[in-house]
Design an enzyme around this catalytic site. Structure first.
Site, PDB file in Angstrom:
ATOM      1  CE  LYS A 122      -9.268  12.339  10.619  1.00 49.95           C
ATOM      2  NZ  LYS A 122      -9.339  10.900  10.807  1.00 49.95           N
ATOM      3  CE  LYS A 206       1.672   4.238   6.091  1.00 47.65           C
ATOM      4  NZ  LYS A 206       1.611   4.913   7.378  1.00 47.65           N
ATOM      5  CE  LYS A 209      -6.955  -4.222  10.527  1.00 50.55           C
ATOM      6  NZ  LYS A 209      -6.548  -5.368  11.300  1.00 50.55           N
TER       7      LYS A 209
HETATM    8  P1  TYM Z   1       2.032   2.631  13.953  1.00 48.26           P
HETATM    9  O1  TYM Z   1       1.274   1.895  14.986  1.00 48.26           O
HETATM   10  O2  TYM Z   1       1.277   3.304  12.855  1.00 48.26           O
HETATM   11  O3  TYM Z   1       3.071   1.668  13.279  1.00 48.26           O
HETATM   12  C1  TYM Z   1       3.921   0.832  14.053  1.00 48.26           C
HETATM   13  C2  TYM Z   1       5.263   0.720  13.378  1.00 48.26           C
HETATM   14  O4  TYM Z   1       5.133   0.105  12.088  1.00 48.26           O
HETATM   15  C3  TYM Z   1       5.738   0.932  11.104  1.00 48.26           C
HETATM   16  N1  TYM Z   1       4.994   0.777   9.847  1.00 48.26           N
HETATM   17  C4  TYM Z   1       5.567   0.512   8.676  1.00 48.26           C
HETATM   18  N2  TYM Z   1       6.850   0.311   8.334  1.00 48.26           N
HETATM   19  C5  TYM Z   1       7.112   0.055   7.035  1.00 48.26           C
HETATM   20  N3  TYM Z   1       6.160  -0.045   6.065  1.00 48.26           N
HETATM   21  C6  TYM Z   1       4.848   0.145   6.372  1.00 48.26           C
HETATM   22  N4  TYM Z   1       3.927   0.043   5.424  1.00 48.26           N
HETATM   23  C7  TYM Z   1       4.498   0.441   7.727  1.00 48.26           C
HETATM   24  N5  TYM Z   1       3.337   0.677   8.375  1.00 48.26           N
HETATM   25  C8  TYM Z   1       3.662   0.889   9.671  1.00 48.26           C
HETATM   26  C9  TYM Z   1       5.641   2.342  11.673  1.00 48.26           C
HETATM   27  O5  TYM Z   1       6.592   3.210  11.090  1.00 48.26           O
HETATM   28  C10 TYM Z   1       5.901   2.100  13.141  1.00 48.26           C
HETATM   29  O6  TYM Z   1       7.291   2.025  13.411  1.00 48.26           O
HETATM   30  N6  TYM Z   1       3.100   6.922  16.220  1.00 48.26           N
HETATM   31  C11 TYM Z   1       3.479   5.518  16.177  1.00 48.26           C
HETATM   32  C12 TYM Z   1       3.447   4.822  17.524  1.00 48.26           C
HETATM   33  C13 TYM Z   1       4.216   5.529  18.597  1.00 48.26           C
HETATM   34  C14 TYM Z   1       5.619   5.562  18.733  1.00 48.26           C
HETATM   35  C15 TYM Z   1       5.872   6.324  19.904  1.00 48.26           C
HETATM   36  C16 TYM Z   1       6.681   5.021  17.987  1.00 48.26           C
HETATM   37  C17 TYM Z   1       3.669   6.237  19.629  1.00 48.26           C
HETATM   38  N7  TYM Z   1       4.672   6.713  20.441  1.00 48.26           N
HETATM   39  C18 TYM Z   1       7.194   6.560  20.335  1.00 48.26           C
HETATM   40  C19 TYM Z   1       7.973   5.269  18.425  1.00 48.26           C
HETATM   41  C20 TYM Z   1       8.226   6.016  19.595  1.00 48.26           C
HETATM   42  C21 TYM Z   1       2.506   4.792  15.253  1.00 48.26           C
HETATM   43  O7  TYM Z   1       1.362   5.143  15.174  1.00 48.26           O
HETATM   44  O8  TYM Z   1       3.003   3.688  14.646  1.00 48.26           O
END
Ligand code: TYM
Length: 344
Positions: A122, A206, A209
Site C-alpha cells: 500500500k 500474480k 482482481k
Molecule cells: P484472498 O481472499 O486474497 O485469496 C483467497 C485465496 O486465494 C489465494 N490466491 C491465489 N493463489 C494462487 N494464485 C493467485 N494468483 C491467487 N490469488 C489468490 C490466496 O492465497 C488465498 O488462499 N487473507 C486471506 C483471507 C483470510 C485467511 C484467513 C486465509 C482471512 N483469514 C485465515 C487463511 C486463514 C485473503 O485475503 O485471501
C-alpha cells in the site's frame, strides 16, 4: 488443551476475503481446489470461512458488501464445497475471532507489523503512511486470530498468504512462551510449489482482481472470452509462422490447468514451438476448455441462486459448529490470561 484434531482427524482451516463478488481461476487453482481435495480426504476435518470482516479494509458500502459475500459463498458451494463434509461459515458470525484478535495484538510488535507485505504494498502505491487504514495495518492480527482460534494442523492457501501464516506462528510462540503453556499449536502453511502462485493474464504479476489481470469462473461467457483473448503470450512472436515459446507463456500455463484434452494440449504446444498455429486458435481452444471444466459448477450456481434461504441456513449451521471449537479456545485463553468472565 492443545489439540490439532477433531475425532482423530487433522483439523484444516482456511478463509477467503469477499473483496470482490466472485472468484477467479487464481483463487481456484491456488487455494479452493486444494481445499476441496482436503475436504474429501478422510483423515482431515475441514473448516472454511468467508472473511467478511477483512473485506472492510476496502469495501465501505453495505449493499456491495452483502453482494460480495453472497457471490463468494455461491461460488464456493458451486465449485464443490460440501457443507456435510466441511464446516462452512462467515467470520462475523463467530464472535470469538474478534475477541481473540484484541488479545493477540498484545503479543506482536509494531516492528513485526510494519514488515507485512499488504501494508508495504500500500505504501508503494504512494499512499502516505499517515492515511493508512488501521484495519489494513491490523489485518494480519485478525487473520492470526482466525487461524489460531481453531488450533488447526494446516492452513491451505496460495503463496501470497505465507507471510501471514508465519506471523500467526510467531504470535502463537510468543503467547505460549509468555504463559509457559502450549495453548496454540503452530499451524503449517499448506502451499503448493507449482500452483501456489497463478500468474495473471498480463504475464507479469500474480492474478488478482485489483490488477485487472484475471480470468473469471462464473462471469458471462462473453466476459471470459474477452479475458482469455486479451491474454499475454510470447512477446517476441509477431506472426503465427514465427516459432514461439511455450515455457512461461501464460496461455499454456492455463492450458495445463484447464484443458482435460491432454493430446490437444501437446499438439498445440508442438505446433506453437515450430510456428504452425496462431494465438487465436490456442486461445479459442483455451476458452472451450474453460467452458468444459466449469460447466457443471456454473449450472449448480444458477440453481443455488434460486434458494438463498438454504444458503443462509448452511452458513448458520456452520457458524454454530465452528463456534464450539472457537469458544472453547477463547475460554481457555481468558483463563490463561487471568480474566474471569461468562465464558469461563
Ligand atoms: P484472498 O481472499 O486474497 O485469496 C483467497 C485465496 O486465494 C489465494 N490466491 C491465489 N493463489 C494462487 N494464485 C493467485 N494468483 C491467487 N490469488 C489468490 C490466496 O492465497 C488465498 O488462499 N487473507 C486471506 C483471507 C483470510 C485467511 C484467513 C486465509 C482471512 N483469514 C485465515 C487463511 C486463514 C485473503 O485475503 O485471501
Amino acid at each position: 488443551m492443545s489439540t490439532q484434531q477433531t475425532n482423530n482427524k487433522k483439523r484444516i482451516l482456511s478463509g477467503i476475503t469477499p473483496s470482490g463478488n466472485s472468484l477467479h481461476i487464481g483463487n481456484y487453482f491456488g487455494a479452493v481446489k486444494p481445499q476441496l481435495e482436503l475436504q474429501n480426504d478422510l483423515t482431515t476435518d475441514t473448516h472454511y470461512f468467508i472473511a467478511d470482516l477483512h473485506a472492510l479494509t476496502t469495501v465501505h458500502d453495505a449493499a456491495a458488501l452483502e453482494k460480495n459475500i453472497t457471490g463468494v459463498v455461491l461460488d464456493y458451494l458451486s465449485l464443490g464445497l460440501d457443507p456435510s463434509n466441511s464446516v462452512f461459515f462467515r467470520q462475523s458470525q463467530v464472535m470469538s475471532h474478534t475477541q481473540l484478535a484484541v488479545v493477540l495484538a498484545n503479543y506482536v510488535s509494531f516492528g513485526q507489523m510494519k514488515r507485512m507485505h499488504a501494508f508495504k504494498d500500500k505504501l508503494q502505491k504512494n499512499v502516505g503512511v499517515e492515511s493508512i487504514n488501521m484495519g489494513l495495518f491490523n489485518y494480519p492480527i485478525l487473520m492470526a486470530a482466525d487461524i489460531l482460534i481453531y488450533k488447526p494442523f494446516g492452513v491451505p492457501v496460495g503463496e501470497d498468504q505465507r507471510q501471514h501464516i508465519e506471523l500467526a506462528r510467531d504470535i502463537a510462540e510468543n503467547f505460549n512462551r509468555t504463559y509457559k503453556k502450549d495453548v496454540f499449536p503452530l499451524p503449517e502453511p499448506l502451499i503448493s510449489k507449482t500452483i501456489g502462485k497463478i500468474i495473471g493474464t498480463d504475464g507479469k504479476r500474480k492474478m488478482s482482481k485489483s490488477l485487472g489481470n484475471i480470468i473469471g469462473i462464473f462471469e458471462d461467457e462473453a466476459v471470459i472470452r474477452k479475458q482469455i483473448m486479451s491474454c499475454f503470450t510470447d512477446p517476441n512472436r509477431k506472426k503465427a509462422t514465427d516459432p514461439g515459446k511455450v515455457e512461461g507463456n501464460p496461455v499454456f500455463l492455463y492450458h495445463d490447468l484447464l484443458n482435460d484434452d491432454l493430446a490437444e494440449v501437446a499438439d498445440l504446444k508442438d505446433r506453437y514451438t515450430v510456428g504452425t498455429v496462431g494465438d487465436v486458435e490456442v486461445k479459442e481452444k483455451l476458452f472451450l476448455a474453460h467452458q468444459r471444466m466449469f460447466a457443471q459448477a456454473r449450472d449448480r450456481r444458477r440453481n443455488l441462486e434460486q434458494d438463498l434461504n438454504q444458503v443462509k441456513e448452511i452458513l448458520k449451521n456452520g457458524a454454530d459448529e465452528a463456534a464450539k471449537v472457537a469458544d472453547a479456545t477463547m475460554k481457555e485463553v481468558y483463563q490463561v490470561l487471568g480474566i474471569e468472565n461468562q465464558l469461563n
